[in-house]
Write a protein that holds these residues in place. Structure first.
Motif, PDB file in Angstrom:
ATOM      1  N   GLU A   1      39.520  38.190  35.008  1.00 31.28           N
ATOM      2  CA  GLU A   1      39.914  37.638  33.718  1.00 31.28           C
ATOM      3  C   GLU A   1      40.237  36.156  33.898  1.00 31.28           C
ATOM      4  OE1 GLU A   1      42.050  40.461  30.880  1.00 31.28           O
ATOM      5  OE2 GLU A   1      42.760  41.112  32.861  1.00 31.28           O
TER       6      GLU A   1
ATOM      7  N   GLN B   1      37.418  39.035  29.720  1.00 29.14           N
ATOM      8  CA  GLN B   1      38.467  39.987  29.346  1.00 29.14           C
ATOM      9  C   GLN B   1      38.194  41.354  29.965  1.00 29.14           C
ATOM     10  OE1 GLN B   1      37.963  40.017  25.082  1.00 29.14           O
ATOM     11  NE2 GLN B   1      38.950  38.029  24.810  1.00 29.14           N
TER      12      GLN B   1
ATOM     13  N   LYS C   1      34.650  45.601  30.390  1.00 30.39           N
ATOM     14  CA  LYS C   1      34.665  44.218  30.869  1.00 30.39           C
ATOM     15  C   LYS C   1      33.795  43.442  29.894  1.00 30.39           C
ATOM     16  CE  LYS C   1      35.236  45.280  35.749  1.00 30.39           C
ATOM     17  NZ  LYS C   1      34.576  45.268  37.066  1.00 30.39           N
TER      18      LYS C   1
END
Length: 150
Positions: free
Chosen positions: A36, A51, A142
């Motif tokens: 991240e 993220q 993801k």
């Protein structure tokens, strides 16, 4: 809204130089070593937010849209639903916040777009959207959201 696979990015190069650079960036990212972070692709004109999260139920969620940026949302690994509708069909629950570039709206019907690994959507300012929705049950995702200045 445009939905496709990262394998087909060449089809969208003519949309704009910024969108083209966003899509080429997505094609270069590998799930191995994913972390991240925020990555500047072209300063504040094009940047990516990496993220990792668990997809969620639509309960209590709100639509959002942006005026300054186009969202290119790309699922690197996992599956999620993004609900999309025209912003003109919605009632705002929060006025536009220029600092965060967001207006929030009540959740209502829309088109549920399923994204699997390697899929992306391009969401324009009139595309209100609810990202991170579960596809059947909560699951790890993801994802990279590239913000592209209008």
């Amino acid at each position: 809204m445009i939905k496709d696979s990262v394998a087909n990015i060449a089809l969208y190069a003519q949309l704009s130089e910024r969108i083209s650079s966003a899509l080429h960036y997505l094609k270069s990212v590998d799930a191995d070593g994913f972390e991240e972070k925020t990555v500047e692709i072209s300063g504040t004109d094009v940047y990516a937010m990496h993220q990792a999260y668990t997809s969620k139920s639509p309960t209590g969620r709100l639509y959002e849209n942006h005026k300054k940026y186009i969202d290119v949302q790309f699922v690197l690994d996992g599956t999620e639903i993004i609900r999309v509708t025209d912003v003109g069909d919605l009632h705002a629950t929060m006025d536009y916040d220029a600092d965060k570039d967001v207006t929030l709206y009540e959740l209502s019907d829309g088109t549920d777009v399923k994204l699997g690994s390697g899929d992306f959507v391009i969401l324009f300012p009139h595309d209100a959207h609810v990202p991170q929705l579960e596809s059947g049950s909560p699951a790890p995702v993801k994802k990279i959201v590239v913000k592209v200045a209008v």
